[in-house]
Design an enzyme around this catalytic site. Sequence first.
Site, short mmCIF file in Angstrom:
data_model
loop_
_atom_site.label_atom_id
_atom_site.label_comp_id
_atom_site.label_asym_id
_atom_site.label_seq_id
_atom_site.Cartn_x
_atom_site.Cartn_y
_atom_site.Cartn_z
N ASN A 7 1.44 -1.30 0.00
CA ASN A 7 -0.29 -0.05 0.16
C ASN A 7 0.73 0.70 -0.08
OD1 ASN A 7 -1.50 1.73 0.69
ND2 ASN A 7 -3.01 0.99 2.54
N ARG A 90 -2.64 -1.94 -3.35
CA ARG A 90 -3.70 -1.53 -3.06
C ARG A 90 -3.49 -0.28 -4.52
NH1 ARG A 90 -4.67 3.45 0.61
NH2 ARG A 90 -7.13 3.68 0.50
N HIS A 179 -12.22 3.23 -0.46
CA HIS A 179 -12.24 2.31 0.84
C HIS A 179 -13.41 0.79 0.69
CE1 HIS A 179 -12.73 5.54 3.99
NE2 HIS A 179 -11.17 5.12 3.80
N ARG A 240 -11.00 15.82 7.35
CA ARG A 240 -11.57 16.38 6.11
C ARG A 240 -12.68 16.94 6.44
NH1 ARG A 240 -10.34 10.65 4.17
NH2 ARG A 240 -8.29 11.18 3.18
N GLU A 383 -7.86 -5.31 5.02
CA GLU A 383 -8.19 -4.98 3.11
C GLU A 383 -6.92 -5.88 3.16
OE1 GLU A 383 -8.50 -0.36 5.14
OE2 GLU A 383 -9.08 -0.12 2.93
#
Length: 401
Positions: A7, A90, A179, A240, A383
Amino acid sequence: MKVLVINCGSSSLKYQVIDSDTENVLAKGLCERIGIDGVLTYQKTGADKIKIEAPMPAHKEAVSLVLNQLMDPETGVIKSIDEIEAVGHRMVHGGEKFACSTLLTQEVLDTVASVNDLAPLHNPPTLVGVAACKELMPTTPMVGVFDTAFHQTMPAASYVYGIPYEYYEKYALRRYGFHGTSHKFVAKRTAEILGKNPEDINVIVCHLGNGSSISAVKAGKCVDTSMGLTPLEGLIMGTRSGDIDPTIIQFIANKEGLTLDETMNIINKKSGVLGISGVSSDFRDLGDAAKAGNERAQIALDAFAHRVVKYVGAYAAVMGGVDAIVFTAGIGENDIGTRAAIASRFGYLGAEFDAEANNIRGEEAFISTPDSKVKLMVVPTNEELAICRDTVEIVNGLVAK
Ligand code: ADP
């Protein structure tokens, strides 16, 4: 099969080696400060974590250091690079081009690069990471697993923005969602736990971490999700803003004398629960501050929970009902208080919250009462394992051909 899962960020690279037969993690770690100086963290499962400072002028050196560490006679988990039979990467943004994971041929990589405009911060580093791995492992198959892929089943009604359609046609401006690997993994696992066929249930997955998103998974397919063109849309997150009136951007820029880029930086990195509270983006700090009487920390926590509750209601409406509301990721799996503040508010949907059952962290659990019509659940995401599984499936498919 031993699979290396990568990743890659602009200055970091997370990795795991997973034995796909047992699904055990053999080793994992992180390269940080790539292009600056370089720090490698490595941990063989069951052993102590090792931290090494080593120069990493670029991602290639970082991957090379990881491979050397994996082959270390004392702390390594492989004897030669050939033992890594596949690499799963990823990938963040696949645009509309990728609805599932895929073998990373040069043609595919060119296609990914063609949507770099949509994810200028995220896609270029992942492509650099793939190139570095290809250089060091030229004959090892590489698979790309896209964060956007699972959401490609969203209907136009969910993904279209209320702006001139020509911008969608010209620039592919639409909602994509992120996601996806986590939402897919958790929705599937939820069905397994419930002993149901995914096609027979409607699930709302609340992936609540530093970045947070919710998805509506109807009959196994994503029909809506809260992140949009970029991961900025939707829930209030660590730093965010999530959904805001776009006029705010123009307003802040004008009043504060900032450029558009500077203003976007505030919306991305200085907003969310950090911006509201002025305390932290970390929910542990916020919980402590709120307990100590910090009012803004409490407002941040309340605002976060409020928006999750709002989206869950919206997605239950979109799907015409819901069978399970599921919590995952750092906050969803671990923050008992925040989970209670959210999950206790779905009685109107037929979900009866069980405060005692909610007293768990990081494990699969029902947090609704045993006879609750709609199930409230915690399902830890993974993940890396999802990337490993997709990678093995694709590589095995190649062998079969
Ligand atoms: P990322 O989006 O970076 O993958 P994670 O899913 O790891 O984020 O979630 C990180 C967040 O999870 C942290 O910022 C923290 O707020 C929250 N978190 C982790 N553990 C706990 C805990 N024990 N209690 C409360 N919050 C936690």
